[in-house]
Design a protein around this motif. Structure first.
Motif, mmCIF file in Angstrom:
data_model
loop_
_atom_site.group_PDB
_atom_site.id
_atom_site.type_symbol
_atom_site.label_atom_id
_atom_site.label_comp_id
_atom_site.label_asym_id
_atom_site.label_seq_id
_atom_site.Cartn_x
_atom_site.Cartn_y
_atom_site.Cartn_z
ATOM 1 N N ALA A 231 0.859 -1.179 0.000
ATOM 2 C CA ALA A 231 0.000 0.000 0.000
ATOM 3 C C ALA A 231 0.899 1.235 0.000
ATOM 4 O O ALA A 231 2.081 1.153 0.343
ATOM 5 C CB ALA A 231 -0.925 -0.003 1.215
ATOM 6 N N PRO A 232 0.367 2.402 -0.381
ATOM 7 C CA PRO A 232 1.217 3.600 -0.470
ATOM 8 C C PRO A 232 1.790 4.069 0.858
ATOM 9 O O PRO A 232 2.865 4.656 0.887
ATOM 10 C CB PRO A 232 0.270 4.654 -1.059
ATOM 11 N N THR A 233 1.085 3.850 1.968
ATOM 12 C CA THR A 233 1.563 4.323 3.266
ATOM 13 C C THR A 233 1.616 3.184 4.267
ATOM 14 O O THR A 233 0.977 2.145 4.082
ATOM 15 C CB THR A 233 0.635 5.423 3.831
ATOM 16 N N GLY A 234 2.370 3.416 5.344
ATOM 17 C CA GLY A 234 2.462 2.411 6.394
ATOM 18 C C GLY A 234 1.127 2.139 7.049
ATOM 19 O O GLY A 234 0.793 0.989 7.368
ATOM 20 N N LYS A 235 0.340 3.185 7.271
ATOM 21 C CA LYS A 235 -0.974 3.002 7.887
ATOM 22 C C LYS A 235 -1.869 2.152 6.990
ATOM 23 O O LYS A 235 -2.567 1.248 7.465
ATOM 24 C CB LYS A 235 -1.624 4.360 8.141
ATOM 25 N N ALA A 236 -1.859 2.452 5.687
ATOM 26 C CA ALA A 236 -2.694 1.683 4.758
ATOM 27 C C ALA A 236 -2.219 0.226 4.675
ATOM 28 O O ALA A 236 -3.031 -0.691 4.551
ATOM 29 C CB ALA A 236 -2.671 2.331 3.374
ATOM 30 N N ALA A 237 -0.914 0.017 4.753
ATOM 31 C CA ALA A 237 -0.386 -1.354 4.730
ATOM 32 C C ALA A 237 -0.819 -2.121 5.975
ATOM 33 O O ALA A 237 -1.213 -3.291 5.902
ATOM 34 C CB ALA A 237 1.135 -1.331 4.620
ATOM 35 N N ALA A 238 -0.760 -1.462 7.143
ATOM 36 C CA ALA A 238 -1.189 -2.113 8.382
ATOM 37 C C ALA A 238 -2.673 -2.427 8.338
ATOM 38 O O ALA A 238 -3.116 -3.500 8.784
ATOM 39 C CB ALA A 238 -0.868 -1.214 9.574
ATOM 40 N N ARG A 239 -3.453 -1.508 7.800
ATOM 41 C CA ARG A 239 -4.889 -1.725 7.661
ATOM 42 C C ARG A 239 -5.162 -2.885 6.709
ATOM 43 O O ARG A 239 -6.069 -3.695 6.945
ATOM 44 C CB ARG A 239 -5.541 -0.439 7.160
ATOM 45 N N ALA A 267 2.051 -7.100 4.636
ATOM 46 C CA ALA A 267 1.949 -5.996 3.684
ATOM 47 C C ALA A 267 3.007 -4.944 4.005
ATOM 48 O O ALA A 267 3.322 -4.694 5.167
ATOM 49 C CB ALA A 267 0.559 -5.376 3.744
ATOM 50 N N SER A 268 3.551 -4.338 2.979
ATOM 51 C CA SER A 268 4.590 -3.319 3.158
ATOM 52 C C SER A 268 4.198 -2.057 2.406
ATOM 53 O O SER A 268 3.247 -2.048 1.624
ATOM 54 C CB SER A 268 5.937 -3.834 2.629
ATOM 55 N N THR A 269 4.938 -0.996 2.657
ATOM 56 C CA THR A 269 4.744 0.207 1.847
ATOM 57 C C THR A 269 5.315 -0.041 0.454
ATOM 58 O O THR A 269 6.169 -0.905 0.250
ATOM 59 C CB THR A 269 5.450 1.415 2.468
ATOM 60 N N LEU A 270 4.855 0.744 -0.500
ATOM 61 C CA LEU A 270 5.391 0.622 -1.861
ATOM 62 C C LEU A 270 6.885 0.927 -1.886
ATOM 63 O O LEU A 270 7.641 0.294 -2.630
ATOM 64 C CB LEU A 270 4.642 1.568 -2.804
ATOM 65 N N HIS A 271 7.308 1.894 -1.082
ATOM 66 C CA HIS A 271 8.731 2.238 -1.045
ATOM 67 C C HIS A 271 9.561 1.039 -0.604
ATOM 68 O O HIS A 271 10.616 0.747 -1.187
ATOM 69 C CB HIS A 271 8.970 3.418 -0.097
ATOM 70 N N ARG A 272 9.078 0.333 0.414
ATOM 71 C CA ARG A 272 9.829 -0.830 0.888
ATOM 72 C C ARG A 272 9.757 -1.976 -0.114
ATOM 73 O O ARG A 272 10.733 -2.696 -0.320
ATOM 74 C CB ARG A 272 9.279 -1.288 2.235
ATOM 75 N N LEU A 273 8.601 -2.153 -0.715
ATOM 76 C CA LEU A 273 8.454 -3.221 -1.705
ATOM 77 C C LEU A 273 9.444 -3.032 -2.850
ATOM 78 O O LEU A 273 10.102 -3.991 -3.288
ATOM 79 C CB LEU A 273 7.023 -3.233 -2.249
ATOM 80 N N HIS A 585 -6.512 14.054 4.308
ATOM 81 C CA HIS A 585 -5.467 13.393 3.530
ATOM 82 C C HIS A 585 -4.742 12.344 4.373
ATOM 83 O O HIS A 585 -4.488 11.231 3.911
ATOM 84 C CB HIS A 585 -4.452 14.428 3.001
ATOM 85 N N LYS A 586 -4.403 12.699 5.604
ATOM 86 C CA LYS A 586 -3.686 11.774 6.481
ATOM 87 C C LYS A 586 -4.548 10.576 6.875
ATOM 88 O O LYS A 586 -4.025 9.523 7.227
ATOM 89 C CB LYS A 586 -3.223 12.503 7.746
ATOM 90 N N SER A 587 -5.862 10.748 6.852
ATOM 91 C CA SER A 587 -6.760 9.695 7.330
ATOM 92 C C SER A 587 -7.013 8.608 6.301
ATOM 93 O O SER A 587 -7.629 7.584 6.627
ATOM 94 C CB SER A 587 -8.105 10.309 7.749
ATOM 95 N N GLN A 588 -6.593 8.815 5.052
ATOM 96 C CA GLN A 588 -6.866 7.809 4.023
ATOM 97 C C GLN A 588 -6.272 6.463 4.422
ATOM 98 O O GLN A 588 -5.155 6.372 4.902
ATOM 99 C CB GLN A 588 -6.294 8.257 2.677
ATOM 100 N N GLY A 589 -7.065 5.431 4.205
ATOM 101 C CA GLY A 589 -6.648 4.100 4.602
ATOM 102 C C GLY A 589 -7.066 3.739 6.006
ATOM 103 O O GLY A 589 -6.803 2.627 6.464
ATOM 104 N N SER A 590 -7.739 4.674 6.719
ATOM 105 C CA SER A 590 -8.171 4.423 8.088
ATOM 106 C C SER A 590 -9.692 4.481 8.162
ATOM 107 O O SER A 590 -10.362 4.988 7.260
ATOM 108 C CB SER A 590 -7.593 5.469 9.044
#
Length: 648
Positions: A231-239, A267-273, A585-590
């Motif tokens: 997912a694009p962010t760590g929060k979205a990946a955790a979700r 799941a990881s962030t795209l940057h880590r992937l 914006h910050k809340s996306q994925g939550s």
């Protein structure tokens, strides 16, 4: 500024635009660079405007729209006759500008040849009257070529009757309406690139779990299938991890249990992937070293910008299947581009080709007799749009659908069914309100603060037996905080995130110092040394055993960490902010049990139906809207994100 003024004498246009506050320093710097290279003032001014548009999320500038309607094109809301006069002075006639663009050594003309390897900073598409920064043109050109290649790639032919049998085992019994989850399973097996889109609660996670189980059933060696989740962010990946694990744990289906055995990677962030190379724009995985997976699934794809999407596709090898999940109607990325919205345009019309529709009907067992009309998008056969929310219904869904359709009458009617706070915005327009300001403001702030009562009570529990009990308490505190969240449209201003956090801190914290017991914080940049991602939320707590403040974060549940928490010293956290309130914006994925969406008291380009829709759909069961000004609310519902790009 003196440099800008001297370079733009005698016109002073770009310098004055910067001085007026809407043109950025980086935009002026590009114009200066072009001038130093010998470019004419009109081309340098176009370069500044193009850079400005990139900062607003556009990957190109339409010369036609700039000439005919400059204020709307550039998103300038105020009437600026002096700007229009200056623009006409620099760009008097489109035909003259075209000649200047074709002659400039800083501009590559696509009529001449392909610009992929050119070094000119600007690229001119005369046929579509579009001017690009070279790197954005290259990103979009490569993305378009990749997508075109996948649409022409030979399909993975599986006997439809065999596929239908597997899909039937994995999905719930059929109802009267079309099960688009089943259609998505069939589509993802046949296509090496597929998109599953839909609103909140339409079953994207439910579907992708069954898609993966279906792929597993037809993989030549099921135990060897390699699946990456990102997912694009760590929060979205955790979700994403949380949702997929819940879907796998809440079933006794043997096919899904087989998937659980295989799906061991988090799941990881795209940057880590992709393997981010620090301090560069490059990644370890690319076309020369593609990702070593059979299937890559990316959630929250609406958050992926053009540059990141190009990097992702560059790392997807010819034998790797790519599946995108996301809500096409959510906010566009912070950076330039709107990839998912571009790919999924007209997705709700389901304009499948006749041959593909017939195959999908056979493979899914669904009666796909609907006709979406003539196919407008060559990617339509790769997209399935889900519908019918399982968890998202009632007044919140009605309001979200009305906002998404820009239907003001329906949205206003839906407001009568939810909790709406209407403070008197006139009190706050002159200056930022304080706790001691007008009574109505004090009542509003206290009402919002009362939502944190359960969280505060959990923080102040003091009965602990051992370390296990302490960790259980910390997990309960994190859970309590996640049930209620203030969301703002803006970061700054009287109704923005920063000010709301200051107000909540004053109301909820009686001590001194920046760190205190019960302070909620959000990580603002990835911290690989601590394994924390941008968007992770922690709570500062006085550790009962150590008697000093530590910040507790959620962690994966395991045998060694059954409560799923981790403790970190505040001194080790270099990039965190208080987070009673966060931006949409910050809340996306939550998602939160109770979401409070706080709108500004004056018009702003940021306030669009996409932002309002995204904020509303963060609510699972309860929603409160704070509307300081009815006209601002209605204008926001009417406004759409319209990002110009070559992919569109």
């Amino acid at each position: 500024m003196s440099d800008a003024n001297s370079l733009f004498a005698p016109t002073h246009c770009v310098a004055s635009w910067h001085q007026s506050g809407w043109l950025r320093a980086i935009d002026v710097n590009l114009a200066n660079l072009l001038l130093r290279a010998g470019t004419s003032a009109p081309i340098a001014a176009l370069g500044a405007l193009l850079s400005y548009q990139a900062g607003r999320g556009h990957t190109c500038l339409s010369l036609t729209e700039l000439i005919t309607n400059p204020l709307d094109t550039l998103g300038i809301e105020e009437d600026r006759p002096e700007f229009i006069a200056q623009l006409k002075q620099l760009l008097p006639d489109s035909s003259q500008i075209e000649i200047a663009l074709q002659r400039s050594e800083a501009v590559y003309n696509l009529d001449v040849a392909d610009a992929e390897d050119t070094l000119q900073p600007l690229v001119w598409d005369r046929h579509h009257q579009l001017l690009f920064l070279r790197r954005y043109w290259q990103h979009e050109n490569r993305i378009a070529a990749w997508l075109q290649g996948r649409t022409e790639k030979a399909q993975q032919e599986v006997p439809p009757e065999q596929l239908q049998a597997v899909i039937a085992k994995l999905n719930n019994s059929k109802g009267d309406s079309i099960s688009w989850q089943r259609v998505a399973c069939a589509n993802a097996v046949r296509k090496m690139f597929s998109v599953i889109t839909g609103g909140p609660g339409t079953g994207k996670t439910y579907t992708v779990v069954r898609v993966l189980a279906t792929l597993l059933a037809f993989h030549h060696a099921a135990s060897d299938i390699r699946i990456a989740l990102a997912a694009p962010t760590g929060k979205a990946a955790a979700r994403m991890d949380e949702s997929i694990n819940k879907a796998l744990n809440d079933t006794n289906n043997p096919e899904l249990l087989n998937l659980k055995q295989v799906l061991t990677r988090k799941a990881s962030t795209l940057h880590r992937l992709l393997g981010v190379q620090r301090h560069t724009r490059y990644f370890r995985h690319n076309r020369n070293m593609p990702l070593p997976y059979d299937v890559v699934v990316v959630d929250e794809a609406s958050m992926i910008d053009t540059e990141m999407f190009d990097a992702l596709l560059d790392a997807i090898g010819p034998a790797t299947r790519l599946i995108l999940l996301g809500d096409k109607d959510q906010l566009a990325p912070v950076e330039a581009g709107s990839i998912l919205a571009s790919i999924c345009r007209n997705a709700e019309q389901r304009q499948y080709s006749d041959a593909h529709r017939q195959w999908l009907a056979q493979a899914s067992g669904e009666n796909l007799t609907l006709d979406g009309g003539e196919q407008q998008n060559h990617l339509s056969d790769h997209i399935v749009m889900l519908e019918g929310s399982e968890r998202f219904s009632g007044a919140i869904a009605v309001l979200a659908n009305a906002v998404n359709a820009c239907d003001i009458a329906a949205a206003n009617h839906a407001l009568t069914r939810i909790n709406v706070l209407r403070p008197d915005a006139k009190e706050t327009k002159a200056s930022i309100p304080t706790i001691a300001s007008a009574a109505s403001s004090k009542v509003l702030w206290q009402t919002l603060a009362d939502g944190f009562t359960d969280f505060i009570n959990r923080c102040n529990q003091h009965e602990f037996v051992d370390d296990d009990a302490i960790d259980s308490w910390a997990a309960e505190v994190l859970k309590a905080f996640s049930t209620y969240q203030l969301l703002t449209a803006l970061r700054e201003g009287p109704w923005g995130q920063i000010h709301l956090n200051q107000i909540m801190t004053q109301l909820l914290h009686t001590g001194h110092g920046s760190w205190y017991h019960g302070r909620p914080v959000i990580v603002t940049t990835n911290d690989y040394s601590l394994n924390l991602n941008n968007g992770d939320i922690g709570i500062a707590l006085m550790h009962p055993k150590e008697q000093r403040l530590r910040v507790v974060f959620a962690a994966p549940v395991s045998q060694s960490n059954p409560k799923g928490v981790r403790w970190i010293l505040p001194s080790r956290l270099s990039a965190v902010e208080t987070v009673y309130a966060m931006t949409v914006h910050k809340s996306q994925g939550s998602e939160f049990d109770h979401t409070v969406l706080i709108l500004p008291d004056r018009p702003t380009p940021v306030l669009t139906k996409e932002l309002i829709y995204t904020g509303i759909t963060r609510a699972k069961s309860d929603l409160t809207l704070v509307i300081p000004d009815q006209q601002v609310w209605e204008q926001g519902v009417k406004s759409r994100i319209q990002r110009l790009g070559g992919l569109g």
